[in-house]
Design an enzyme around this catalytic site. Sequence first.
Site, mmCIF file in Angstrom:
data_model
loop_
_atom_site.group_PDB
_atom_site.id
_atom_site.type_symbol
_atom_site.label_atom_id
_atom_site.label_comp_id
_atom_site.label_asym_id
_atom_site.label_seq_id
_atom_site.Cartn_x
_atom_site.Cartn_y
_atom_site.Cartn_z
ATOM 1 N N GLY A 132 0.839 -1.198 0.000
ATOM 2 C CA GLY A 132 0.000 0.000 0.000
ATOM 3 C C GLY A 132 0.873 1.247 0.000
ATOM 4 O O GLY A 132 1.683 1.448 -0.885
ATOM 5 N N PRO A 156 12.591 28.258 -7.456
ATOM 6 C CA PRO A 156 11.141 28.467 -7.539
ATOM 7 C C PRO A 156 10.475 27.582 -8.582
ATOM 8 O O PRO A 156 11.105 27.099 -9.529
ATOM 9 C CB PRO A 156 11.045 29.929 -7.964
ATOM 10 C CG PRO A 156 12.236 30.106 -8.867
ATOM 11 C CD PRO A 156 13.325 29.224 -8.283
ATOM 12 N N THR A 216 11.238 14.534 -5.609
ATOM 13 C CA THR A 216 10.895 13.822 -6.837
ATOM 14 C C THR A 216 10.293 12.439 -6.602
ATOM 15 O O THR A 216 9.849 11.803 -7.555
ATOM 16 C CB THR A 216 12.144 13.663 -7.720
ATOM 17 O OG1 THR A 216 13.208 13.081 -6.946
ATOM 18 C CG2 THR A 216 12.601 15.007 -8.263
ATOM 19 N N VAL A 244 7.479 9.282 4.740
ATOM 20 C CA VAL A 244 8.041 10.576 5.089
ATOM 21 C C VAL A 244 8.119 11.509 3.880
ATOM 22 O O VAL A 244 8.530 12.650 4.009
ATOM 23 C CB VAL A 244 9.454 10.441 5.704
ATOM 24 C CG1 VAL A 244 9.388 9.674 6.993
ATOM 25 C CG2 VAL A 244 10.424 9.774 4.730
ATOM 26 N N LYS A 304 3.143 24.787 -1.749
ATOM 27 C CA LYS A 304 4.584 24.862 -1.952
ATOM 28 C C LYS A 304 4.888 25.608 -3.247
ATOM 29 O O LYS A 304 4.421 25.230 -4.318
ATOM 30 C CB LYS A 304 5.171 23.437 -2.005
ATOM 31 C CG LYS A 304 6.659 23.389 -2.294
ATOM 32 C CD LYS A 304 7.159 21.952 -2.376
ATOM 33 C CE LYS A 304 8.619 21.908 -2.817
ATOM 34 N NZ LYS A 304 9.105 20.532 -2.983
#
Length: 504
Positions: A14, A98, A347, A49, A80
């Site tokens: 999962g 950015p 990523t 995490v 974000k």
Amino acid sequence: MDGNRIRKIVIVGGGTAGWMTAAAFAKILGPRYADITLVESEEIGIVGVGEATIPQINIYNRMLGLDEDDFVRETQGSFKLGIEFVDWGKKNHTYFHPFGPFGVDMDGVSFHAYWLRMMHGGDPRLVTDYSLTSVAASQNRFMRPVNAGNSPLSRIAYAFHFDASLYARFLRRYSQARGVKRQEGKITKVHQRSEDGFIESVELESGQKIEGELFIDCSGFRGLLIEQTLKAGYEDWTHWLPCDRAVAVPCAHGDGEFTPYTRSTAREAGWQWRIPLQHRIGNGYVYSSQFISDDEAAAKLMANLDGEALADPRPLRFVTGRRKKAWVKNVVALGLASGFLEPLESTSIHLIQSGIARLLTLFPSRDFEPADIERYNFMIAREFAQVRDFIILHYHLTERDDTPLWEYCRSMDVPETLKEKYRIFESHGRIFRDNDELFNDTSWFAVMIGQGLVPRSYDPVVEAMDEATLRARMNELHSVIGNCADQMPGHADFIAMNCAAKAA
């Protein structure tokens, strides 16, 4: 053709990878196409995490048809606009990577080239002064893009921070509502066909067998199917990315800012992440065990929190790299089962998303055509390598030599593909994006300049614009971006108005 269609799909594991796969398959294929079963065990923990993302996640969310406010609310999320890097290129120096563009291209020439001309002429403004997301982030402001013509407010790029365990639960509810079956249980045996080694079923501790025709391995680092059973092999990149451990801990907000960006702070043996959520801040220290002990790393992390720790520090071990083949026979590995690139540029979740999208593009029949499998493996290997090079850039392009880790990274040999990026950039500040490379010229430019690599000159084509005109345009653009940022609400205010999580 219908008789050759895959009718049984089994997802092993999962967590984020498993439930992202289940949700996408449920949406695109649906229960009428195939029976989709996800097997997971409450006894086996998930890493959980990876809480920061990049803007491409919006493509995935739109594909699922998610309500964004509901998604952010249910995952205790925040927004974000990019990543702040502290002490990377050198000590006591900060720069910002950015989302979204710098400035606007002019007369068909990249804005980066005009900024370099101004910089070489002595203009003190940073390239990030021409990025709305950078300016807004520095003021802790956020809003979604609006329909405002050519205004920078119409081109705001953003991603999310969220609680990975809540995200998995959110997608689990989505998937089960669309016909995905969840099977609780610990897999103890994997059964293969004698004639060709294809997986035919997995067996649970209870003795129950779950048969399938296509298996998706989302079992994490251990790679239960792709590695333990099918021996795909692993390409180790530790010599370029020496960090091999992490320790993570959530903390209360304390006096810390509710920033609309991730912060990455370089430490003596690695780096520390800071990811603000609505209910807590996620923190972690990614480090190399060659240069610091586990206890020292945990102590360093605990000494650099915004508020009270909300749990005990959680250790993780990993080897950066990828499976030599992500698709073997009738098994496709996604998430940590396919490889691991540390979360420096957020990523991990994107690579899951990309793997799912490529698999759906090359979705097999029961023949499992070798050409399709070969193409999939090529594309996954290429993307991993391109992301790898971008992460290596942060470590290698540094003036730091104050600790053994940074001395090693500064002097190490890097892949030829990255060396070519350096060579092209060093002369005139040019960056070329290869094929469908994830990180665009803005990202490479932000990090190269931020880490201290200044080109010797700039693209000579910009000399076609006279200096007075260029200076006037740059001043106007700087003013417009500042005015746009002033119109944006605070990050905390935006969440309170639109997508605040319900009180527990």
